[in-house]
Design a protein around this motif. Sequence first.
Motif, mmCIF file in Angstrom:
data_model
loop_
_atom_site.group_PDB
_atom_site.id
_atom_site.type_symbol
_atom_site.label_atom_id
_atom_site.label_comp_id
_atom_site.label_asym_id
_atom_site.label_seq_id
_atom_site.Cartn_x
_atom_site.Cartn_y
_atom_site.Cartn_z
ATOM 1 N N GLY A 1 2.531 -2.606 -5.281
ATOM 2 C CA GLY A 1 1.569 -1.237 -5.619
ATOM 3 C C GLY A 1 1.964 -1.116 -6.978
ATOM 4 N N ALA B 1 0.929 -1.634 -0.055
ATOM 5 C CA ALA B 1 -0.195 -0.280 -0.084
ATOM 6 C C ALA B 1 0.774 1.487 0.114
ATOM 7 C CB ALA B 1 -0.763 0.042 1.376
ATOM 8 N N GLU C 1 1.790 2.051 -3.473
ATOM 9 C CA GLU C 1 1.059 2.139 -4.126
ATOM 10 C C GLU C 1 0.904 3.967 -3.722
ATOM 11 O OE1 GLU C 1 -3.103 0.488 -5.516
ATOM 12 O OE2 GLU C 1 -3.248 1.113 -3.361
ATOM 13 N N PRO D 1 -3.464 -3.941 -2.670
ATOM 14 C CA PRO D 1 -4.147 -2.834 -3.204
ATOM 15 C C PRO D 1 -4.361 -2.586 -4.307
ATOM 16 C CG PRO D 1 -1.767 -2.043 -2.458
ATOM 17 C CD PRO D 1 -2.075 -3.644 -1.796
#
Length: 342
Positions: free
Chosen positions: A164, A54, A57, A158
């Motif tokens: 990501g 995450a 990302e 994610p």
Amino acid sequence: MPSAAGTTTSLPAGLTDPPPATPHVEVSFPRPHVLLVRLNRPERLNAVPRPLHAALERLWDWYDAQPALRCAVLTGAGKAFCAGADLREWDGLNNAAAGGSGPEGGLGGGSGTGSKTVKAQITQDGTGEHGVAVRSTTAAQDASSSGNGTIGHRDSLPRGGFGGLSNRGGKKPVIAAVNGACLGGGFEMVLNCDLVVASRAAAVFGLPEVGVGVVAVQGALPRLARSLGSRQRALEVALAGRPYDAARMREWGLVNEIVEGDGAAVVEAALGWAERIAANSPDAVIVSREGIKLGCEGVNPEVATDILIKGWYARIEGGENMVEGVRSFVERRKPVWKDSKL
């Protein structure tokens, strides 16, 4: 030992805000308009722990939102690019899941209404003791009076997938500088990069998931055939689980350039590509990339062209970079591009 907090060099002019904090990652700006992202867990072959997906990302989203940045390079510190995720983390989740089983609930329980079960699923792998990626899912089971229930799963990765990046659509190009082992989730990221530069001596590619009974579900499988040029090559990589060198990946069309020398030479070559891309109209690069992406995603060429003309191209037609590009050609000079407003 590298800092787990991540590092960022001095920021170039033109950024609207600093990059988000990204642990185990070095962020730098070695060329004008170019972002360099270096995974920095060399002691773990740059294996990616779950929280980092995450965080990465958010970094890629930040990159897309910065008009002053036009191209990015991803590489790894030490002798590996990325060997997938962290086996120690997977083992910890496995132990936690086992500890929660039994009559009180957990993995084997959940007979009561609203009970919550935690499950660990292996989804990627690397080689040896490094590189098994884990997805943790929660299953909320509401049992009805008949004993039937519905189970919903929430993937911890994610929307952009592994790092990501393995399922990222994105707006701007990312170049992979593969300096060493590129396995499991690391290979899934590379399959979704826009260009790939690799070390002849050190780069090793592969999806060894099938050897430990798991599946590469973060974007690699749908992209393999289009990236490698045939269904049979894709199936060989996915089903045999063997490693491949840079020469074979170059032969099969995944690698754009093979570099002699060490990791620094690979990064330097990738930065050369990034600098070349960043020297072009940022608007034209974004829209051209989108057109290629539409074709790779299986959209009918006529439909894709119509989407491109009426969508992205309409936003830059007659704009300042298009006007500057034509004028500079007529005046026989280098264009002076404005940062993209797309």
